[in-house]
Design a protein around this motif. Sequence first.
Motif, short mmCIF file in Angstrom:
data_model
loop_
_atom_site.label_atom_id
_atom_site.label_comp_id
_atom_site.label_asym_id
_atom_site.label_seq_id
_atom_site.Cartn_x
_atom_site.Cartn_y
_atom_site.Cartn_z
N TRP A 1 -28.41 -8.03 38.11
CA TRP A 1 -27.71 -9.29 38.34
C TRP A 1 -26.35 -9.02 38.96
N ARG A 2 -25.96 -9.91 39.88
CA ARG A 2 -24.65 -9.89 40.51
C ARG A 2 -23.93 -11.18 40.11
N LEU A 3 -23.02 -11.06 39.15
CA LEU A 3 -22.26 -12.21 38.68
C LEU A 3 -20.96 -12.31 39.48
N VAL A 4 -20.55 -13.54 39.76
CA VAL A 4 -19.30 -13.77 40.49
C VAL A 4 -18.44 -14.74 39.68
N GLY A 5 -17.29 -14.25 39.20
CA GLY A 5 -16.33 -15.10 38.52
C GLY A 5 -15.53 -15.87 39.56
N ASN A 6 -15.71 -17.19 39.56
CA ASN A 6 -15.38 -18.05 40.70
C ASN A 6 -14.60 -19.25 40.17
N SER A 7 -13.37 -19.44 40.61
CA SER A 7 -12.54 -20.46 39.97
C SER A 7 -12.79 -21.88 40.45
N VAL A 8 -13.38 -22.07 41.62
CA VAL A 8 -13.67 -23.43 42.11
C VAL A 8 -15.12 -23.48 42.61
N MET A 9 -15.74 -24.64 42.50
CA MET A 9 -17.17 -24.77 42.72
C MET A 9 -17.58 -24.41 44.15
N ILE A 10 -18.62 -23.57 44.26
CA ILE A 10 -19.11 -23.17 45.58
C ILE A 10 -20.22 -24.09 46.07
N SER A 11 -20.95 -24.72 45.16
CA SER A 11 -22.03 -25.62 45.57
C SER A 11 -21.46 -26.84 46.29
N PRO A 12 -22.10 -27.28 47.35
CA PRO A 12 -21.63 -28.49 48.03
C PRO A 12 -21.71 -29.70 47.10
N PHE A 13 -20.80 -30.64 47.32
CA PHE A 13 -20.77 -31.84 46.48
C PHE A 13 -20.40 -33.05 47.30
N ALA A 14 -21.35 -33.97 47.41
CA ALA A 14 -21.09 -35.27 48.03
C ALA A 14 -21.09 -36.31 46.93
N ILE A 15 -20.16 -37.26 46.99
CA ILE A 15 -20.03 -38.23 45.91
C ILE A 15 -21.22 -39.17 45.84
N GLY A 16 -21.75 -39.59 46.99
CA GLY A 16 -22.87 -40.52 46.97
C GLY A 16 -22.41 -41.95 46.80
N SER A 17 -23.33 -42.82 46.40
CA SER A 17 -23.07 -44.27 46.35
C SER A 17 -22.61 -44.70 44.97
N LEU A 18 -21.50 -44.17 44.52
CA LEU A 18 -20.98 -44.59 43.24
C LEU A 18 -20.36 -45.97 43.36
N SER A 19 -20.42 -46.73 42.27
CA SER A 19 -19.79 -48.04 42.26
C SER A 19 -18.28 -47.87 42.38
N ALA A 20 -17.62 -48.93 42.81
CA ALA A 20 -16.18 -48.86 43.05
C ALA A 20 -15.41 -48.48 41.80
N GLU A 21 -15.86 -49.00 40.64
CA GLU A 21 -15.11 -48.70 39.42
C GLU A 21 -15.22 -47.24 39.00
N LEU A 22 -16.24 -46.53 39.48
CA LEU A 22 -16.36 -45.10 39.21
C LEU A 22 -15.84 -44.26 40.36
N LEU A 23 -16.03 -44.73 41.59
CA LEU A 23 -15.60 -43.95 42.74
C LEU A 23 -14.08 -43.76 42.75
N LYS A 24 -13.35 -44.83 42.41
CA LYS A 24 -11.90 -44.74 42.47
C LYS A 24 -11.33 -43.70 41.49
N PRO A 25 -11.71 -43.72 40.20
CA PRO A 25 -11.18 -42.68 39.30
C PRO A 25 -11.69 -41.29 39.63
N LEU A 26 -12.95 -41.18 40.08
CA LEU A 26 -13.46 -39.86 40.44
C LEU A 26 -12.69 -39.31 41.63
N ALA A 27 -12.45 -40.14 42.63
CA ALA A 27 -11.68 -39.69 43.79
C ALA A 27 -10.26 -39.29 43.38
N LYS A 28 -9.68 -40.06 42.47
CA LYS A 28 -8.33 -39.74 42.00
C LYS A 28 -8.29 -38.39 41.31
N LEU A 29 -9.29 -38.14 40.46
CA LEU A 29 -9.28 -36.91 39.68
C LEU A 29 -9.60 -35.70 40.54
#
Length: 553
Positions: free
Chosen positions: A361-389
Motif C-alpha cells: 500500500w502507498r498511503l498519502v497524508g494529504n491535508s486537502v481533498m484531492i477528489s473532485p467536488f461539484a456542489i450540484g443542485s442544492l437548494s438555496a438554503e443549503l447552497l448559501k451556507p455550504l458556499a460560505k463554509l
Amino acid sequence: MTSRNRPNTGLNSPAPRRRTVVKAAAAGAVLAAPLAGALPARAATGTPAFLHGVASGDPLPDGILLWTRVTPTTEATPGSGLGPDTEVSWIVARDKAFTNIVAKGSTTATAASDHTVKADIRGLAPATDYWFRFSAGGTDSPPGRARTAPATDAAVAGLRFGVVSCANWEAGYFSAYRHLAARGDLDAWLHLGDYIYEYPAGEYGTRGTSVRSHAPAHEIVTLADYRIRHGRYKTDPDLQALHATAPVVAIWDDHEIANDTWSGGAENHTEGAEGTWAARQAAAKQAYFEWMPVRPAIAGTTYRRLRFGKLADLSLLDLRSFRSQQAAIGNGDVDDPDRTLTGRAQLDWLKAGLKSSDTTWRLVGNSVMISPFAIGSLSAELLKPLAKLLGLPQEGLAINTDQWDGYTDDRRELLAHLRSNAIRNTVFLTGDIHMAWANDVPVNAGTYPLSASAATEFVVTSVTSDNLDDLVKVPEGTVSALASPVIRAANRHVHWVDTDRHGYGVLDITAERAQMDYYVLSDRTKASATASWSRSYRTRSGTQKVERTYDPV
C-alpha cells in the motif's frame, strides 16, 4: 528549536472575513488527573514541572522522536521568553516500571526553544513498544508509550492508525483523542492538519458560542502568540493522553499558520497591520517544530516519508509552503499549468516515491481533498451556507479552489502518473473539510464511472470544528440527509459523505484491504462525550475502488 541531544549512553545505544468551517476513557483520566492537580502546584514552588505532557512521533524501525516541555519556574510560561536553562534527562525502557532501560541521555531546555525538548532516539528494535519519561530538578514527567515501525523488509500482517484533523479549542472538548487513546491498539495516529487554530477568542466557536476560551485572546501573529496557543492546546488532558499512548505522525494545514495559507500570504493575514507575511510564517513554523514531535525532513516543511515494513509506506505532504495563491475572480485560473499546489520539487518527490515503492500500500497524508467536488443542485438554503463554509462565491462557483480542485494541472499530472506506471493501491488520507467522505479518485470525473479510478480517498471529519449542521444551526443529521444524496448525484465517484458529525477514523490495513472505520461523537461540547461507530469503507488490493463494509475491524 531545541538544542542537540548529548550522545546516547544507553545499553542499546543509538468568521466574518474568513472562510471558516468545512475547511472545511479511562486511560485519559488516569494520565491527566495527576497533571491537572499536582504539577501546577509544583510549578508554584519553583520546582520544574511537566505541565504539557509527553509525546512521541515519526516512528522509524530503529528509532522514535520524543518530546516534552519543561516549566522550570513559575514565570516560564509558554511564549514568555523567561526561565533559566534547565537540564532535562530522558530514559527509554522496555517496561512501564523502567527496570529494563535501553537508552538514556540529556539535553538543555532553554527559553530560546520555549523550553521544549526533543530527543531523537536511535538504536531501538523494530515493531517494539517502549516506555519513556523525562526528568528535571528531581521531578519526573508522566510516562509515555511509543512504538517503533516494523523493519523495512518485514512481512507485516496488519497496521492500525488513528486518523484525525481540525481540532478547534473553542468549539468543544477533544473527546476524540480520549477515545483513540483508550483503544490501546494503535501503531500510530495521523494528524492531517489544523492541530491548532489561529483565530481570536470568540470568532470561531461552536454555533456562535465558545465552549472554552483560547489563549491568547487575540489572533496569533507573533512567535510568542503561536507558542502560547500551542501551549494552551497541550494542556488538554485528552490530547495529552493520546500523545502519551502512541506516536503521532503530523502534517500542517493552514490554521497552524493562518486561514487559506499559500506561499506568499494568506486570506487571514493583513500585510503591515499584522506584520510581514514572511515573519508571521516563520514564527508559526518555528513554534510548530518546537511544540510538535515532527522531524522536518526538508528544512521548514512537513513533507517526508515513513515506511512500515513491506505492507505500507506513508508519503506526507506540505500543501501550504509552495502553493500558488488560490484562484479567484481576476486572480488566475484553476487549470493554469503555471499554478501549483505542491511545488515542482515536492510533486516530483511524490511521483518518484510512489513509482519506486515496493510496499503493498502507498498511503498519502494529504491535508486537502484531492477528489473532485461539484456542489450540484442544492437548494438555496443549503447552497448559501455550504458556499460560505467552503469559501466559494455564493453566486455559484461550484469548486473549492483551496483544494486540489483549484490546482487541476498538479492533480492531472499526478493521476496520469499513477495510471501510466500502473501504480496500484494508492490511498489518500485527508482532513480539512470537516466532513467524512469515502471516494474513488477518478482520472476524469466528468465521465466517471466509465473512466478509470486511479486511487481512493478516505476523508475524516473534524474533531470539533464546525461542520454544515453547525452553521445552519439545525439538529445533527438534518443537513446530511438532504445534502448527501445531492452531492453524490453530482459526484458519482463519491460513495458516502456525512456533512454533519464530529469524530475520527481508524484505518486498518492488511495485504488484502485498507479499511477506514468512521466514529462519531455524541456531543463535542461535553467533556464526557461518548463515541460510536458510524460507517466503514474499504478498498481491496488491486481495485482502486471504494466499497462499503458493514462492520468495523
